[in-house]
Write a protein that holds these residues in place. Structure first.
Motif, PDB file in Angstrom:
ATOM      1  N   ALA A  89       0.847  -1.201   0.000  1.00 20.20           N
ATOM      2  CA  ALA A  89       0.000   0.000   0.000  1.00 20.20           C
ATOM      3  C   ALA A  89       0.875   1.241   0.000  1.00 20.20           C
ATOM      4  N   ALA A  90       0.303   2.323  -0.551  1.00 16.32           N
ATOM      5  CA  ALA A  90       0.969   3.624  -0.509  1.00 16.32           C
ATOM      6  C   ALA A  90      -0.033   4.606   0.086  1.00 16.32           C
TER       7      ALA A  90
ATOM      8  N   GLY B 157      -6.951   6.923  -1.743  1.00 14.35           N
ATOM      9  CA  GLY B 157      -7.669   7.032  -3.022  1.00 14.35           C
ATOM     10  C   GLY B 157      -8.725   8.109  -3.036  1.00 14.35           C
TER      11      GLY B 157
ATOM     12  N   ASN C 148      -9.550   6.282  -7.843  1.00 14.80           N
ATOM     13  CA  ASN C 148      -8.245   6.497  -8.471  1.00 14.80           C
ATOM     14  C   ASN C 148      -7.176   6.654  -7.397  1.00 14.80           C
TER      15      ASN C 148
ATOM     16  N   SER D  59     -10.650  -0.198 -11.104  1.00 19.06           N
ATOM     17  CA  SER D  59      -9.858   1.024 -11.322  1.00 19.06           C
ATOM     18  C   SER D  59      -8.685   0.753 -12.282  1.00 19.06           C
TER      19      SER D  59
ATOM     20  N   LEU E  85     -12.428  -9.858  -4.963  1.00 14.94           N
ATOM     21  CA  LEU E  85     -13.488 -10.087  -3.975  1.00 14.94           C
ATOM     22  C   LEU E  85     -14.680  -9.167  -4.251  1.00 14.94           C
TER      23      LEU E  85
ATOM     24  N   THR F 288     -19.255  -8.999  -3.397  1.00 12.88           N
ATOM     25  CA  THR F 288     -20.426  -9.665  -2.810  1.00 12.88           C
ATOM     26  C   THR F 288     -21.381 -10.108  -3.919  1.00 12.88           C
ATOM     27  N   ASN F 289     -21.147  -9.625  -5.135  1.00  6.75           N
ATOM     28  CA  ASN F 289     -22.048  -9.897  -6.259  1.00  6.75           C
ATOM     29  C   ASN F 289     -21.784 -11.296  -6.846  1.00  6.75           C
TER      30      ASN F 289
ATOM     31  N   ALA G 163      -9.157  -0.219   0.784  1.00  7.36           N
ATOM     32  CA  ALA G 163      -9.223  -0.110   2.239  1.00  7.36           C
ATOM     33  C   ALA G 163      -9.915  -1.313   2.872  1.00  7.36           C
ATOM     34  N   LYS G 164     -11.047  -1.685   2.323  1.00  3.64           N
ATOM     35  CA  LYS G 164     -11.834  -2.773   2.888  1.00  3.64           C
ATOM     36  C   LYS G 164     -11.067  -4.093   2.825  1.00  3.64           C
ATOM     37  N   ILE G 165     -10.396  -4.274   1.727  1.00  2.00           N
ATOM     38  CA  ILE G 165      -9.674  -5.538   1.518  1.00  2.00           C
ATOM     39  C   ILE G 165      -8.441  -5.599   2.431  1.00  2.00           C
ATOM     40  N   TYR G 166      -7.774  -4.451   2.618  1.00  2.00           N
ATOM     41  CA  TYR G 166      -6.657  -4.426   3.571  1.00  2.00           C
ATOM     42  C   TYR G 166      -7.158  -4.854   4.953  1.00  2.00           C
TER      43      TYR G 166
HETATM   44  N1  LIG Z   1      -2.741   3.859  -2.517  1.00  2.00           N
HETATM   45  C1  LIG Z   1      -2.855   2.541  -2.593  1.00  2.00           C
HETATM   46  O1  LIG Z   1      -1.918   1.801  -2.258  1.00  2.00           O
HETATM   47  C2  LIG Z   1      -4.129   1.928  -3.091  1.00  2.00           C
HETATM   48  C3  LIG Z   1      -4.203   0.541  -3.305  1.00  2.00           C
HETATM   49  C4  LIG Z   1      -5.417  -0.001  -3.744  1.00  2.00           C
HETATM   50  C5  LIG Z   1      -6.503   0.826  -3.979  1.00  2.00           C
HETATM   51  N2  LIG Z   1      -6.385   2.173  -3.785  1.00  2.00           N
HETATM   52  C6  LIG Z   1      -7.523   3.049  -3.966  1.00  2.00           C
HETATM   53  O2  LIG Z   1      -8.565   2.656  -3.051  1.00  2.00           O
HETATM   54  C7  LIG Z   1      -9.827   2.953  -3.637  1.00  2.00           C
HETATM   55  C8  LIG Z   1     -10.660   1.684  -3.695  1.00  2.00           C
HETATM   56  O3  LIG Z   1     -10.750   1.116  -2.412  1.00  2.00           O
HETATM   57  P1  LIG Z   1     -12.153   0.797  -1.695  1.00  2.00           P
HETATM   58  O4  LIG Z   1     -11.831   0.535  -0.262  1.00  2.00           O
HETATM   59  O5  LIG Z   1     -13.114   1.882  -2.038  1.00  2.00           O
HETATM   60  O6  LIG Z   1     -12.670  -0.490  -2.465  1.00  2.00           O
HETATM   61  P2  LIG Z   1     -12.048  -1.968  -2.591  1.00  2.00           P
HETATM   62  O7  LIG Z   1     -11.575  -2.411  -1.250  1.00  2.00           O
HETATM   63  O8  LIG Z   1     -11.107  -2.040  -3.713  1.00  2.00           O
HETATM   64  O9  LIG Z   1     -13.342  -2.781  -3.018  1.00  2.00           O
HETATM   65  C9  LIG Z   1     -14.480  -2.794  -2.182  1.00  2.00           C
HETATM   66  C10 LIG Z   1     -15.389  -3.871  -2.705  1.00  2.00           C
HETATM   67  O10 LIG Z   1     -14.898  -5.157  -2.339  1.00  2.00           O
HETATM   68  C11 LIG Z   1     -15.982  -6.031  -2.164  1.00  2.00           C
HETATM   69  N3  LIG Z   1     -15.976  -6.523  -0.793  1.00  2.00           N
HETATM   70  C12 LIG Z   1     -15.580  -5.859   0.318  1.00  2.00           C
HETATM   71  N4  LIG Z   1     -15.706  -6.639   1.412  1.00  2.00           N
HETATM   72  C13 LIG Z   1     -16.209  -7.824   0.966  1.00  2.00           C
HETATM   73  C14 LIG Z   1     -16.553  -9.038   1.608  1.00  2.00           C
HETATM   74  N5  LIG Z   1     -16.420  -9.199   2.937  1.00  2.00           N
HETATM   75  N6  LIG Z   1     -17.037 -10.044   0.858  1.00  2.00           N
HETATM   76  C15 LIG Z   1     -17.182  -9.913  -0.486  1.00  2.00           C
HETATM   77  N7  LIG Z   1     -16.860  -8.775  -1.151  1.00  2.00           N
HETATM   78  C16 LIG Z   1     -16.391  -7.752  -0.433  1.00  2.00           C
HETATM   79  C17 LIG Z   1     -17.256  -5.237  -2.422  1.00  2.00           C
HETATM   80  O11 LIG Z   1     -17.521  -5.377  -3.821  1.00  2.00           O
HETATM   81  P3  LIG Z   1     -19.044  -5.316  -4.392  1.00  2.00           P
HETATM   82  O12 LIG Z   1     -19.485  -3.900  -4.202  1.00  2.00           O
HETATM   83  O13 LIG Z   1     -18.892  -5.698  -5.840  1.00  2.00           O
HETATM   84  O14 LIG Z   1     -19.830  -6.310  -3.586  1.00  2.00           O
HETATM   85  C18 LIG Z   1     -16.799  -3.824  -2.115  1.00  2.00           C
HETATM   86  O15 LIG Z   1     -17.606  -2.814  -2.716  1.00  2.00           O
HETATM   87  C19 LIG Z   1      -9.522   3.529  -5.008  1.00  2.00           C
HETATM   88  O16 LIG Z   1      -9.474   4.944  -4.938  1.00  2.00           O
HETATM   89  C20 LIG Z   1      -8.149   2.974  -5.325  1.00  2.00           C
HETATM   90  O17 LIG Z   1      -7.450   3.752  -6.283  1.00  2.00           O
HETATM   91  C21 LIG Z   1      -5.221   2.722  -3.347  1.00  2.00           C
END
Ligand SMILES: NC(=O)c1ccc[n+]([C@@H]2O[C@H](COP(=O)([O-])OP(=O)(O)OC[C@H]3O[C@@H](n4cnc5c(N)ncnc54)[C@H](OP(=O)(O)O)[C@@H]3O)[C@@H](O)[C@H]2O)c1
Length: 164
Positions: free
Chosen positions: A6-7, A15, A19, A49, A62, A64-65, A102-105
């Motif tokens: 992560a950054a 993000g 983006n 993205s 990952l 939920t769909n 964020a959620k995945i982290y």
């Molecule tokens: N700076 C960095 O290092 C870095 C790295 C990565 C991403 N980013 C940025 O982070 C942002 C995206 O992050 P985000 O947190 O909004 O989204 P995300 O973590 O990439 O994706 C969230 C999606 O993951 C799915 N999800 C989450 N928890 C789940 C679970 N328990 N079971 C099943 N599916 C699950 C859902 O998809 P569904 O809605 O399809 O169900 C949810 O909407 C962007 O701006 C990206 O550019 C930055």
């Protein structure tokens, strides 16, 4: 082994509008260095993205769909953390890298033994943030400071390893 890359900015920004927040070529180079050839775990939003799947990396996405489809040999869709963990264990990959967002982290941090973190001296508008995880169980194994340039802010790259 599960690792995480992560950054994040000074306020832990990662993000905005699905983006990234900065363009730092040396950080992108590090991202490629530490992910290429390895499976990566991404949330559906981060996956979308990308313009297209990142070459040389199997994407474990990952969502939920349950109807989500993406026809590509390097992309596999999962609906739960448990399903991803079972797949990773079954395949015995040497390393799988959690690439956000964020959620995945948050979901995978408890399984991570290695962290590749870029701390960017930047602050600004964001809508996604990197959790302030407790790193007490980790030690810094490597660290490199990149000075500010005309085009990029100062940043520090650190590799954290979990104490054995
Ligand atoms: N700076 C960095 O290092 C870095 C790295 C990565 C991403 N980013 C940025 O982070 C942002 C995206 O992050 P985000 O947190 O909004 O989204 P995300 O973590 O990439 O994706 C969230 C999606 O993951 C799915 N999800 C989450 N928890 C789940 C679970 N328990 N079971 C099943 N599916 C699950 C859902 O998809 P569904 O809605 O399809 O169900 C949810 O909407 C962007 O701006 C990206 O550019 C930055």
């Amino acid at each position: 082994m599960i690792s995480l890359i992560a950054a994040y900015g000074k306020k832990r920004e990662i993000g905005l509008n699905n983006n990234l927040l900065w363009h730092i070529p040396a950080d992108l180079k590090n991202f490629v260095k530490y992910t290429k050839g390895k499976p990566i775990i991404v949330g559906r939003k981060t996956f979308e993205s990308f313009k297209s799947p990142l070459p040389g990396r199997e994407h474990l996405v990952l969502t939920t769909n349950e109807d989500y489809k993406y026809e590509h040999e390097q992309v596999k869709i999962f609906n739960s953390v448990q399903d991803i963990m079972s797949y990773v264990e079954e395949k015995s990959f040497p390393e799988v890298v959690v690439c956000g967002g964020a959620k995945i982290y948050d979901l995978f941090f408890p399984f991570c033994d290695l962290l590749y973190l870029s701390e960017i001296e930047w602050s600004g508008e964001a809508d996604t943030y990197f959790t302030n995880y407790d790193l007490a169980g980790f030690e810094v194994a490597e660290q490199k400071v990149y000075e500010e340039t005309e085009k990029t802010p100062k940043w520090t790259f650190k590799i954290y390893k979990k104490h054995s």
